[in-house]
Write a protein that holds these residues in place. Sequence first.
Motif, PDB file in Angstrom:
ATOM      1  N   LYS A  21       0.830  -1.213   0.000  1.00 63.20           N
ATOM      2  CA  LYS A  21       0.000   0.000   0.000  1.00 63.20           C
ATOM      3  C   LYS A  21       0.862   1.260   0.000  1.00 63.20           C
ATOM      4  O   LYS A  21       0.403   2.339   0.348  1.00 63.20           O
ATOM      5  N   THR A  22       2.116   1.124  -0.434  1.00 62.17           N
ATOM      6  CA  THR A  22       3.006   2.279  -0.506  1.00 62.17           C
ATOM      7  C   THR A  22       3.045   2.839  -1.928  1.00 62.17           C
ATOM      8  O   THR A  22       2.598   2.201  -2.879  1.00 62.17           O
ATOM      9  N   VAL A  23       3.591   4.036  -2.056  1.00 65.44           N
ATOM     10  CA  VAL A  23       3.556   4.781  -3.320  1.00 65.44           C
ATOM     11  C   VAL A  23       4.075   3.980  -4.527  1.00 65.44           C
ATOM     12  O   VAL A  23       3.437   3.995  -5.581  1.00 65.44           O
ATOM     13  N   PRO A  24       5.197   3.252  -4.423  1.00 57.55           N
ATOM     14  CA  PRO A  24       5.673   2.537  -5.617  1.00 57.55           C
ATOM     15  C   PRO A  24       4.681   1.507  -6.171  1.00 57.55           C
ATOM     16  O   PRO A  24       4.803   1.102  -7.328  1.00 57.55           O
ATOM     17  N   HIS A  25       3.690   1.132  -5.385  1.00 58.18           N
ATOM     18  CA  HIS A  25       2.720   0.130  -5.833  1.00 58.18           C
ATOM     19  C   HIS A  25       1.455   0.738  -6.466  1.00 58.18           C
ATOM     20  O   HIS A  25       0.589  -0.002  -6.927  1.00 58.18           O
ATOM     21  N   VAL A  26       1.362   2.058  -6.500  1.00 54.54           N
ATOM     22  CA  VAL A  26       0.175   2.689  -7.089  1.00 54.54           C
ATOM     23  C   VAL A  26       0.120   2.398  -8.590  1.00 54.54           C
ATOM     24  O   VAL A  26      -0.873   1.891  -9.088  1.00 54.54           O
ATOM     25  N   PHE A  33       6.488   6.568 -10.186  1.00 54.12           N
ATOM     26  CA  PHE A  33       5.937   5.987  -8.957  1.00 54.12           C
ATOM     27  C   PHE A  33       6.931   5.019  -8.317  1.00 54.12           C
ATOM     28  O   PHE A  33       7.118   5.034  -7.104  1.00 54.12           O
ATOM     29  N   ARG A  34       7.547   4.167  -9.122  1.00 52.53           N
ATOM     30  CA  ARG A  34       8.484   3.167  -8.576  1.00 52.53           C
ATOM     31  C   ARG A  34       9.620   3.804  -7.792  1.00 52.53           C
ATOM     32  O   ARG A  34      10.130   3.221  -6.841  1.00 52.53           O
ATOM     33  N   ASP A  35      10.023   5.026  -8.177  1.00 50.91           N
ATOM     34  CA  ASP A  35      11.142   5.702  -7.527  1.00 50.91           C
ATOM     35  C   ASP A  35      10.738   6.517  -6.294  1.00 50.91           C
ATOM     36  O   ASP A  35      11.589   7.131  -5.662  1.00 50.91           O
ATOM     37  N   MET A  36       9.465   6.523  -5.953  1.00 51.42           N
ATOM     38  CA  MET A  36       8.985   7.305  -4.803  1.00 51.42           C
ATOM     39  C   MET A  36       9.262   6.572  -3.488  1.00 51.42           C
ATOM     40  O   MET A  36       9.478   5.356  -3.481  1.00 51.42           O
ATOM     41  N   PRO A  37       9.214   7.292  -2.378  1.00 53.74           N
ATOM     42  CA  PRO A  37       9.445   6.671  -1.067  1.00 53.74           C
ATOM     43  C   PRO A  37       8.392   5.606  -0.743  1.00 53.74           C
ATOM     44  O   PRO A  37       7.243   5.694  -1.171  1.00 53.74           O
ATOM     45  N   HIS A  38       8.786   4.636   0.029  1.00 58.32           N
ATOM     46  CA  HIS A  38       7.887   3.561   0.451  1.00 58.32           C
ATOM     47  C   HIS A  38       7.108   4.009   1.688  1.00 58.32           C
ATOM     48  O   HIS A  38       7.417   3.625   2.820  1.00 58.32           O
ATOM     49  N   VAL A  39       6.093   4.852   1.440  1.00 55.18           N
ATOM     50  CA  VAL A  39       5.180   5.331   2.482  1.00 55.18           C
ATOM     51  C   VAL A  39       3.753   5.151   1.984  1.00 55.18           C
ATOM     52  O   VAL A  39       3.516   5.006   0.781  1.00 55.18           O
ATOM     53  N   PHE A  40       2.791   5.126   2.919  1.00 51.70           N
ATOM     54  CA  PHE A  40       1.375   4.971   2.600  1.00 51.70           C
ATOM     55  C   PHE A  40       1.002   5.963   1.503  1.00 51.70           C
ATOM     56  O   PHE A  40       1.153   7.172   1.657  1.00 51.70           O
TER      57      PHE A  40
END
Length: 139
Positions: A21-26, A33-40
């Motif tokens: 449910k973190t940003v890279p999985h949107v 998106f894949r390079d974004m931080p792993h946060v909600f």
Amino acid sequence: MKTTLVPGLEHTFSFKVSPEKTVPHVYPESDLFRDMPHVFATAFMVGFMEWACMEALRPYLDDDECTLGTMINVTHQAATPPGMQVTAHVRCLEVEGKRTVWEIEARDEVEVIGKGTHERFTVNKDKFAARVATKGRTP
């Protein structure tokens, strides 16, 4: 929808944020998106807020009904790492026929992460599915 639903109804709903449910999985198709931080992710927070409202509405729906989100206006003001629990507190502000409006505040284990308002409409599942099926057949 049952007539016992009235403004003022409150409900609290919680969920543990998983790595999925973190940003890279949107949109994993996107390197942005894949390079974004792993946060909600904001996208998943919005879904979580909708889920909290749906849970609040569940006891007031007939078996042939569901609710659809039609408007959301929220902030996302703090990052939440995976593994933390998030809690949404929702309060029904308006009931106008099949339309409901909700006030939402979401928190993680440390602070408020988002808040705002959300509108939902109650629909008959079969009628809605038929309408969507017709739309899908339109050339």
